[in-house]
Design an enzyme around this catalytic site. Structure first.
Site, PDB file in Angstrom:
ATOM      1  CB  ILE A   1      -2.246  -5.788   8.278  1.00 38.22           C
ATOM      2  CG1 ILE A   1      -1.549  -6.314   9.535  1.00 38.22           C
ATOM      3  CG2 ILE A   1      -1.351  -4.795   7.534  1.00 38.22           C
ATOM      4  CD1 ILE A   1      -0.242  -7.032   9.275  1.00 38.22           C
TER       5      ILE A   1
ATOM      6  CE1 TYR B   1       0.285  -9.590   2.665  1.00 37.06           C
ATOM      7  CE2 TYR B   1       2.042  -8.161   1.874  1.00 37.06           C
ATOM      8  CZ  TYR B   1       0.719  -8.548   1.860  1.00 37.06           C
ATOM      9  OH  TYR B   1      -0.172  -7.911   1.043  1.00 37.06           O
TER      10      TYR B   1
ATOM     11  CE  LYS C   1      -1.574  -7.582   4.825  1.00 37.31           C
ATOM     12  NZ  LYS C   1      -1.015  -6.423   4.070  1.00 37.31           N
TER      13      LYS C   1
ATOM     14  CB  THR D   1      -0.931   0.002   1.227  1.00 41.21           C
ATOM     15  OG1 THR D   1      -1.699  -1.212   1.224  1.00 41.21           O
ATOM     16  CG2 THR D   1      -1.867   1.200   1.208  1.00 41.21           C
TER      17      THR D   1
END
Length: 365
Positions: free
Chosen positions: A261, A194, A222, A108
């Site tokens: 998240i 992740y 995540k 992001t």
């Protein structure tokens, strides 16, 4: 002249004599058995940049307790450099609305479009300005183990509280290689793994995570695969954050996730905090679903970048290859803001549908 033991005699003339090399047989290896290179890997051979100072050192349990972590957007100036003034405002808004952590330079935040100098500078800036009020988790992952080690050393050296690490993408590796990759950085400090196969092209299977969970530095995962995977981890004592905003409410309250998240919390941090802290709220979850769907209609962060520009909290500057959503989608966002309530969104200016000419697209910066 008798031959010396182990040598033959070579002579160039009658006066000079030179020992000949040992016969080939003398140079044969004692064992022809091939040994896997993995046996030659020396743990911690690359000495990390360690410090005994504890100012910003974080216990892994402190990271495991975070329920709302925002994958923060990185805003830009018209020449493509970081707009730190706008960035600081975004972080302050997150703190004021109850976010407990931020991912700096993640997908992001467009870490994939940053040089490592930019990346580490932004992590250090965030820690320096906001580290006492919010946990700073630096995305220092890479598909190159060498780069991941170097960036993670630097990230912890500038004070980040935890690292986010992705599995090697594009040039994918084996399961054993994946474990070795993560173990090369895990000892440096609290770490979130992740898993997003849609971007990496390779799932991180549970057996990798369970192997890594032997380390006290593993804060959790995540997870973007879905809630069944979330449940598998939580039932086995591994902390999980949902990586899918549209599933995070159910992940938190029905499948045992620690929290989320989030991308959406860039826009409505207060409402996302309610979803994570105030108990099951299917009505609020359904109210936010259209916004979440809109944000991910094109690959993240295209929707978020467009939204923040229209809310007036970030300049309408895009680093290519990202470009804004088309006008029809920009108009749709204005309607959604009005339906949810402008007061719930970041910024103070009225939302507006920007024209194509309002956006600046930068290829070199």
């Amino acid at each position: 002249m008798a031959a010396l033991k182990g040598y033959g005699l070579c002579s160039m003339d009658s006066a000079l004599h030179f020992p000949c090399p040992k016969p080939f047989q003398a140079y044969k290896r004692k064992s022809s058995k091939w040994i896997s290179p993995i046996a030659a890997v020396v743990p911690n051979f690359h000495l990390p940049m360690r410090s005994l100072e504890v100012k910003n050192r974080t216990n892994t349990d402190d990271i495991k307790a975070l329920r709302l972590i925002t994958a923060i957007k990185t805003p830009y100036l018209p020449d493509g450099r970081f707009d730190l003034e706008a960035y600081d405002d975004l972080i302050n808004i997150q703190i004021q609305n109850g976010a407990q952590g931020v991912i700096v330079g993640g997908t992001t935040g467009e870490g994939q479009l940053m040089s490592w100098d930019e990346h580490i500078m932004l992590i250090g800036h965030t820690v320096n300005c906001f580290g006492a009020s919010i946990k700073v988790i630096g995305n220092t992952g890479s598909n190159s183990t060498r780069e991941a080690i170097h960036a993670t050393e630097q990230g912890f050296a500038v004070g980040m509280h935890a690292a986010l690490h992705i599995n090697p993408y594009y040039g994918k590796t084996s399961i054993d290689g994946m474990i070795s990759h993560f173990q090369s950085v895990l000892h440096m400090g609290p770490t979130i793994i992740y898993n997003v196969p849609g971007r990496t092209g390779q799932d991180i299977p549970p057996r990798v995570v369970f192997e890594l969970s032997r380390s006290a530095s593993l804060a959790g995962v995540k997870e973007c695969v879905g809630n069944e995977r979330v449940q598998e981890y939580t039932e086995n004592g591994v902390s999980v954050w949902s990586g899918n905003d549209d599933e995070c409410h159910d992940s938190r309250w029905d499948y045992g996730a620690t929290g989320v998240i989030s991308v959406t919390s860039n826009l409505v941090p207060g409402l996302m905090r309610e979803l994570m802290f105030e108990g099951k709220d299917s009505e609020l979850n359904e109210k936010l679903r259209p916004l979440m769907g809109w944000l991910f209609r094109e690959p993240n962060p295209i929707g978020l970048n467009t939204a923040l520009a229209q809310l007036g909290v970030a300049r309408p500057v895009f680093r290519l290859p990202y470009v804004p959503l088309p006008l029809a989608k920009r108009v749709e966002f204005v309607r959604m803001v009005e339906e949810i309530g402008r007061e719930h969104f970041v910024g103070e200016r009225d939302v507006q549908a920007l024209d194509d000419d309002d956006f600046i697209l930068i290829g070199r910066y």
